[in-house]
Design a protein around this motif. Structure first.
Motif, PDB file in Angstrom:
ATOM      1  N   THR A  83       0.800  -1.089  -0.004  1.00  0.00           N
ATOM      2  CA  THR A  83      -0.179  -0.205   0.032  1.00  0.00           C
ATOM      3  C   THR A  83       0.944   1.400   0.123  1.00  0.00           C
ATOM      4  O   THR A  83       2.061   1.289   0.266  1.00  0.00           O
ATOM      5  N   GLN A  84       0.360   2.293  -0.233  1.00  0.00           N
ATOM      6  CA  GLN A  84       1.139   3.555  -0.384  1.00  0.00           C
ATOM      7  C   GLN A  84       1.572   3.937   1.119  1.00  0.00           C
ATOM      8  O   GLN A  84       2.877   4.227   1.149  1.00  0.00           O
ATOM      9  N   ASP A 123       2.844   0.308  -5.397  1.00  0.00           N
ATOM     10  CA  ASP A 123       1.658   0.427  -4.592  1.00  0.00           C
ATOM     11  C   ASP A 123       0.348   0.336  -5.449  1.00  0.00           C
ATOM     12  O   ASP A 123       0.307   0.401  -6.507  1.00  0.00           O
TER      13      ASP A 123
END
Length: 1566
Positions: A1096-1097, A1122
């Motif tokens: 994820t970011q 991401d």
């Protein structure tokens, strides 16, 4: 004291040292003058002095660094200072040695002998805060109670002598000088005479030489490295030094050290452990030879008599008679008659004088007053307490007398008032003790007499009633002050009959175990005893006696209250409280009143000596008898001698000192009669300690160090007869040279223990027997509880008490003797007021000696530790017995008896309960415990044929079992149609696009994300296209998935499969503890050779952050993608593997031993596994299951990501970390969705059990109901935690949870799911097995409640298609079902091998494709699970119709500890340890160089840390026959636990050895 510098004394030839010792002894005994002593000494030392004067400066320097602490400073001084010192000593200091000088000599010599053996003990490690003494001293005024009443040893002394030395020389400068090893420093203590220089313990010097050389006033600080937060950090998987299976040590892991298991060599902890090992290599006491078999399995050694032990050789003793009791014309027919006579004819004569707090006479009771007041009280008791028809008291009732120790007048009136009323007084101590309550209850007491002042002082309830004390019966309190008493009418007279056998009074005694019993004394015994005392002490009317003893019992009562009235004596009673403020008060009373007799204990002699300088002009010339009532103590000789030598110049006559021996049962046993002036004083007996320990009298010749000097206590009492019988077994008469229990037959003794008929018979009605066992005469004797013998001239000698007897390995030792030895070891600096308690505890089939002393508030760590190590050496040398535990507690914290002595039985109880709170402790189980079983020798391997035959002959089945056959089970078309999970997902997306597969919940229980078949398929396609476009990946590349538990992880997994990449799920790093968690991520990325990381970011930013850079090299991460915002781009085509043997995913996990291993899962294995789970749990698309597990490896990952897609059921996903903020989440979800099947981990179950255990009512009120649950499965790779699953079932039974619902799974690295309970099939079974057999790899079933039994539960049912067999891990041959062996598994879903940098073929073949060495014609390929277990056929029927075979998992093979040739499972030892004390939160054990190390987390206050050391040592010895080497006490949360809730013991071990635990305390057991 002119001793040369340190280097010199120990280097003197042995004979010179011995001659010096002789000289010192002559001086101390007065056989030589000071001048003569110095002359002879100088002559002896002359040849050696020059050498020592010119000490090489380098040597001096060396001696400086090695001086561990002031205590060890060499006693060196110039001869001029020495003579000054001696003169000072001959004043007060000489006499304040309150123990036998001879004994001190002995101790010195013993220590010197040990010095030569250079014994190095590792000093325990403490955290700073643990030094802080408990607040007890802050609130205790300095003089509170000192003395140990029972031991009679001098207590004030320590404090005063310390003050004395402060004045002799400024302590500060002395300490500084001694640290510099200067040759001018004078010894700061007079207690050690000559031996100081020799006896200086070399042990610590060695310790310090190895560890650190710095300013010794600073305690060792072990807290420098890490500070640990009190809360357990989020579960972390930590491979300790990153040991990867199959990875060579040399490969790119530079941090891995090639020294001992990855531990830095310079580590401080391992130095100490090395020292401990060196200490343990020293020869032990000789091991014992003979064995007895305990429970068929273990052979425990029993002591065998030493062929050289002394044996009694004398003839059988004949009872010794005292002189006849003379008949004196005016002796009264009863004691009450004597009172009446003196009260009416000599009313003005003084009877009793009481003193105020300052020691001034405050009130004198005359005989007239005593008579009139006793009459009033008798009349009131009989007539005024109830009504005429219902009196409260009748003659013969028992009444408690509760009077303070400073009010003898009121007590005396009450006592005689009761006698006149014919009720039975029971004098007790100030109210409160529970055991006293037992005595009151057993005596049927309903009434207590007391004074008004005392009554006001008792605790009251809110409405003014007196508090009901714990364990006490309900009492009516009566105040006996004169103003509340009614005058008797003229015509009322008490009934005074001639004395008979009816009870007169009850005296209480406390037994060794702490129970309180009442000794009943009849009126005739009371009278006869007074007569015998009058005759023996030659009392005449009107004499004055001074009584320092407790007037409520024993000699204080017999002389000061009873014999007093019989002979119209005048008693001056000196209360204990006065003695504390003015120790000389009794001597002043003797002087002022010209007293003829004084009644004292050794303690009072000491106190008087300490304070005698205050009064130059006292005279003791009036004394004809100084009765020393504890003449039976080992130190009474030196007390009497010292007192005489000091007070002879004050008129004390040598013949006036009269020791006597008493006991509650037999009353006065013997007393030395007042001698004729000028007659020779009685001799001494110098006995061999060794002989005494075997119960034999031997005059000590060979070794003067271990001698006991005793003085006689005179002759048998008039009218009495004495015999000595064996202390244990039938009362057989001893031989003349044998020690035994003294028994007395006379009219003057107790008659019974009130209300205890059985005990009474064994004590008060003893008929001695001869060696053949036939009775000698028919006169009953009373056992006195004293040990002794009758010496020449019928003199009686007492060598100890039965209560103080310690029987260790068949030899008898006396607690008082050991106390004396402890006091003789330079105790002034360490021990507070000489307060030492010695008792024995029973551990592992023998008694073990425990010594507990109070530590002075100002004692330094080094002083204390040095004193402890020297006490151990002295006791070992003098008594030839090992001390099991030596503990120091803060000053004033040991339980006290009413008169300030140490309450031994309560101290023992505190020790065993773990509530003693020591501030220093030293355990020596290695040296003490000599009766351990012989270590097991492994038998040579047995050949295949004999094993086969053995199994068949014994009628044993080969231990194997299997699940249902997959071939016969019909499945839907799914399997035939779709080989791969990707195909199943595509089919579902077309057939049932809107069917929801996954629901993710947050902490509030609301759905944050869902995924239908179509949504999952679409998202997976987009991820696959990103992988191809952005990542430029090819089929077969490895991709690390780094996601929090949720649906993103699932979509990323299928995206990888669509793209033909191989996913590796990894737990994301924890933002709060990056340094701990990120290296593991890094290692998996490296080992898996990942081409890309999907995440994820948020996590992507974390991986590249500055904090991350501090932990790992962030520049070398592979491509990070991401997946938060994906382009809407379709994949051109979905990858389909050419065969189902291709890799589907990699499963990485850190094992409990810290091994990081990745296993390869093929598409075939994935389909097979999903199919087996679907069949076992009956999963269909209409089902819902709830999963509260970590989704990163093993079965947790399979259930989270794979099963729903395969079976079509809906999975409700609950991330376990959400439970930390909402404990109800999992159970309320199960209840709300009416879930039938739920899966969780042990961590989750423990969280719910501990957190919701007391909130079941709240769960009910929230409407949570678990009656819908059919299976609640704990996913685990370990032995089922039966106690936890049982507690869980029991707790939540009230909200509908079925007791049959909870079960466990079993999987391992090679096969993630071997057993799973499922819906059909019999319930899990449990068995009790014998722990001791288990250590021998044998399985023996026992009944519930059998000693040493272990409850095991089956780990669910074996999955369809799975076969297991139990194999000997060494020979690889199959085992019978009565053996413990490794579980091997064969199944379609076994992993296809390890994934490592180097494909290590041998390991691969060994773990994944192994054949049995014999007995398997089919040559099946098995995988080794690495777990030990066994198979048992049960009475239940399996689904196939046959009897069901249950698989029981016992533990991981890697985790087992090989100790003493036996196999131990850490969890068993940990379970025992966790049970021992309420403050142990968690425990872990591991071994290091054959030492067992136990780490316990303390959840109480740090004061309790040291309480745990003996408890842990005891329980492991008792239950596992192992000696603990090191006990480490740490804060909660220090023991690392992985995501599955398993302890990571190897990681803990590495942290301990690298000194990173910041322990509260580390104890090295000797």
């Amino acid at each position: 004291m002119a001793e040369p510098a340190a280097a010199g004394v120990s280097s003197l030839p042995r004979e010179v040292r011995e001659q010096l010792a002789e000289l010192e002894l002559e001086l101390s005994e007065g056989d030589i003058t000071q001048k003569g002593y110095e002359k002879k000494r100088a002559k002896l030392l002359a040849p050696y002095v020059p050498q020592t004067q010119g000490v090489d400066p380098a040597l001096q320097k060396e001696s400086r660094t090695q001086t561990p602490a002031p205590a060890a400073a060499p006693a060196s001084a110039s001869s001029s200072s020495s003579s000054k010192f001696h003169r000072a000593r001959s004043g007060g200091a000489r006499d304040e040695r309150y123990r036998s000088d001879i004994h001190t000599e002995a101790v010195q010599a013993a220590l010197a002998k040990h010095k030569e053996q250079k014994m190095a003990l590792p000093m325990p490690t403490k955290r700073r805060s643990t030094f802080v003494q408990s607040p007890a001293d802050a609130c205790t005024p300095p003089d509170t109670s000192s003395a140990s009443e029972d031991e009679g040893s001098l207590r004030r002394q320590a404090a005063l002598s310390a003050a004395l030395h402060q004045s002799l020389q400024n302590a500060e400068s002395w300490i500084n000088r001694s640290i510099q090893g200067s040759s001018t420093s004078s010894s700061a203590s007079s207690t050690l005479s000559h031996g100081e220089g020799k006896g200086t313990s070399g042990s610590l010097a060695d310790v310090f030489a190895n560890t650190r050389i710095e300013n010794f006033s600073v305690p060792p600080d072990v807290t420098a490295t890490t500070s640990s937060s009190s809360a357990r950090p989020a579960a972390i998987d930590l491979p300790p030094s990153g040991i990867v299976k199959g990875m060579h040590k040399g490969s790119n892991r530079s941090s891995l050290m090639d020294t001992a298991d990855g531990v830095p060599v310079s580590s401080r902890v391992s130095t100490k452990i090395q020292q401990l090992l060196n200490t343990l290599k020293r020869p032990k006491r000789p091991p014992l030879k003979e064995f007895f078999v305990d429970d068929f399995e273990e052979i425990v050694e029993v002591p065998q008599p030493d062929p050289n032990q002394p044996k009694p050789e004398g003839r059988q003793m004949t009872p010794v008679k005292g002189e006849p009791l003379g008949v004196v014309c005016n002796w009264p027919p009863a004691l009450e008659a004597a009172l009446q006579r003196w009260g009416t004819t000599q009313a003005k004569c003084p009877c009793l004088t009481a003193l105020d707090v300052t020691g001034k006479p405050v009130y004198t009771l005359t005989y007239g007053k005593l008579w009139s007041r006793s009459l009033k009280l008798a009349y009131t008791l009989l007539n005024k307490l109830g009504t005429k028809n219902e009196p409260v008291l009748k003659p013969g009732d028992r009444v408690a007398l509760v009077y303070p120790n400073n009010d003898p007048v009121m007590f005396m009136v009450a006592f005689y008032g009761c006698l006149l009323a014919e009720v039975i007084p029971v004098p007790i101590e100030d109210a409160g003790g529970q055991q006293i309550g037992f005595l009151l209850g057993s005596c049927g007491i309903a009434l207590a007499l007391t004074t008004e002042v005392c009554l006001k002082g008792l605790p009251k309830t809110q409405n003014g009633e007196i508090v009901q004390f714990k364990g006490w019966p309900r009492l009516k309190w009566v105040v006996t002050d004169s103003k509340y008493l009614s005058k008797s009418p003229k015509d009322w007279q008490p009934n005074i009959s001639a004395a008979g056998t009816e009870p007169a009074y009850i005296e209480y005694k406390t037994s060794k175990e702490g129970s309180v019993m009442g000794v009943t004394v009849s009126r005739i015994a009371m009278l006869s005893h007074c007569q015998a005392l009058s005759q023996a002490c030659n009392y005449s009317e009107g004499e004055t006696i001074v009584n320092v003893l407790d007037f409520k019992k024993d000699a204080g009562l017999w002389h000061g209250i009873l014999t007093n009235v019989m002979n119209k004596l005048h008693t001056i009673s000196v209360p204990y409280s006065v003695m504390k403020t003015c120790p000389l008060s009794w001597v002043q009373r003797v002087h002022t009143h010209k007293a003829k007799v004084a009644l004292v204990k050794c303690r009072d002699l000491h106190w008087a000596m300490m304070a005698h300088r205050d009064q130059r002009d006292v005279s003791l010339s009036s004394l004809r008898m100084l009765i020393v009532t504890d003449g039976a103590n080992p130190w009474s000789v030196s007390s009497c001698d010292a007192f005489l030598s000091l007070f002879q110049s004050h008129g004390l006559k040598p013949e006036a000192i009269c020791p006597c021996a008493t006991s509650p049962e037999a009353m006065t046993i013997a007393i030395r009669r007042p001698g004729v002036p000028g007659a020779p004083l009685p001799g001494r007996a110098i006995l061999s300690m060794n002989g005494l320990s075997f119960g034999v009298i031997r005059v000590n010749t060979e070794d003067k160090n271990s001698a006991l000097t005793v003085q006689d206590v005179g002759h048998v009492m008039p009218g009495g007869m004495m015999c000595i019988v064996k202390p244990d077994g039938p009362p057989q008469l001893c031989k003349t040279d044998e020690i035994g229990e003294i028994c007395v037959s006379s009219r003057a003794g107790g008659m019974m223990y009130y209300g205890l008929a059985g005990l009474t018979k064994n004590t008060f009605e003893v008929i001695p027997v001869n060696s053949a066992g036939s009775p000698v005469g028919d006169v009953p004797f009373v056992r006195s509880g004293l040990l002794g013998f009758v010496g020449p001239g019928s003199l009686v000698f007492v060598v100890g008490k039965m209560d103080g007897l310690l029987t260790v390995s068949g030899r008898r030792h006396n607690a008082d003797d050991i106390v004396a030895t402890g006091l003789a070891v330079e105790s002034i600096k360490t021990v507070y007021r000489g307060r030492i308690a010695v008792f024995s505890v029973s551990v592992f089939y023998d008694e073990r000696i425990v010594v507990v002393a109070e530590q002075r508030p100002d004692a330094s760590e080094e002083d204390s530790f040095q004193w402890m190590s020297r006490v151990l050496q002295a006791i070992d040398s003098i008594h030839q017995v090992g001390v099991y535990c030596l503990a120091l507690v803060p000053a004033n914290t040991l339980p006290k008896t009413p008169l300030g002595g140490i309450h031994i039985s309560q101290t023992k109880q505190h020790f065993l309960e773990g509530s003693l709170h020591p501030c220093n402790i030293l355990m020596c189980p290695h040296t003490c415990v000599t009766n351990l079983p012989k270590p097991r020798q492994k038998q040579p391997g047995v050949g295949p044929a004999s094993v086969m035959v053995g199994n068949l002959v014994a009628g044993k089945r080969i231990a194997q079992a299997s699940g249902r056959d997959l071939g016969q089970l019909e499945d839907n078309d799914l399997v035939k149609k779709h080989q791969f999970l990707t195909e199943v997902l595509q089919w579902r997306a077309q057939a049932t696009p809107d069917h929801p597969l996954f629901l993710l919940l947050n902490a509030k229980g609301t759905t944050v994300c869902t995924a239908t078949c179509l949504q999952l398929h679409k998202k997976a396609e987009r991820i696959a296209s990103v992988l191809c476009d952005k990542g430029h990946l090819n089929a077969g590349d490895n991709v690390v998935l780094l996601y929090p538990p949720g649906i993103e992880l699932i979509t990323a997994f299928y995206g990888c499969l669509y793209a033909g990449c191989i996913p590796v799920t990894v737990r994301p790093p924890h933002a709060q503890s990056l340094t701990a968690t990120l290296p593991t991520v890094r290692m998996i990325v490296e080992v898996s050779k990942a081409a890309c990381i999907l995440t994820t970011q948020t996590l992507m930013r974390l991986l590249k952050s500055r904090e991350a850079a501090a932990a790992v090299d962030v520049k070398t991460w592979p491509t990070i993608i991401d997946t938060d915002d994906l382009p809407r781009k379709r994949l051109s085509q979905i990858y389909k593997p050419p065969t189902s043997e291709m890799l589907a995913y990699l499963d990485f996990s850190v094992s409990t031993t810290g091994m990081l291993t990745g296993v390869k899962m093929s598409h075939a294995a994935v389909s097979g596994l999903c199919r087996a789970i679907k069949l076992q749990c009956e999963l269909y698309s209409s089902r819902q299951i709830a999963i509260c597990l970590d989704p990163y490896c093993g079965l947790g990952f399979v259930l989270w990501c794979l099963c729903s897609v395969y079976s079509g059921h809906q999975s409700i996903l609950i991330p376990p970390m959400e439970l930390e903020s909402n404990l109800f989440l999992w159970l309320s979800t199960v209840s709300q969705y009416k879930i039938r099947d739920t899966f969780c981990s042990y961590s989750v179950m423990e969280l719910c059990t501990k957190g919701l255990g007391n909130q079941v009512e709240m769960l009910k009120s929230r409407g949570i109901n678990l009656s819908c649950v059919r299976t609640c499965v704990v996913v685990a790779e370990e032995r089922p935690r039966v106690s936890l699953t049982h507690s869980f079932s029991k707790l939540f039974k009230d909200i509908g949870l079925s007791s049959r619902a909870v079960s466990t799974t079993f999987g391992s690295r090679v096969n993630v799911a071997i057993c799973l309970q499922g819906t059909s099939g019999p319930d899990p079974t449990t068995v009790y097995v014998d722990l001791k057999s288990l250590r021998h790899d044998r399985v023996r079933l026992v009944e519930r409640g059998a000693p040493q039994s272990l409850l095991l539960s089956e780990s669910g049912k074996i999955l369809p298609g799975v076969k297991v067999v139990i194999v000997n891990p060494e020979t690889k041959g199959p085992l019978g079902d009565s053996h413990l062996g490794e579980i091997w598994v064969n199944s379609p879903h076994t992993a296809s091998g390890y994934y490592t940098i180097y494909d290590n073929e041998t390991l691969q073949a060994d773990h994944f494709n192994t054949r049995l060495s014999f007995g398997d014609a089919a040559q099946t390929l098995w995988a080794r699970t690495g777990y030990l277990g066994f198979v048992r056929r049960t009475e239940l029927t399996a689904a196939s119709g046959e009897r069901h075979d249950a698989l029981y998992v016992v533990g991981a093979l890697d985790e087992t500890l090989e100790l003493r040739g036996l196999r131990y499972h850490p969890i068993d030892i940990e379970t025992s340890v966790s049970r021992t004390h309420r403050s142990i939160a968690e425990c872990a054990v591991f071994t290091w160089t054959n030492l067992l190390v136990v780490v316990v987390e303390l959840c109480g206050c740090e004061q309790e840390a040291l309480d745990l050391v003996p408890l842990v040592t005891n329980v492991v010895l008792e239950e596992h026959y192992l000696i603990v080497g090191v006990v480490v006490v740490v804060d909660p949360g220090v023991i690392p636990i992985n995501s599955r809730g398993e302890k990571q013991r190897m990681h803990l071990r590495d942290s301990f050895l690298a000194d990173q635990l910041d322990p509260i305390y580390v104890a090295y057991n000797m």
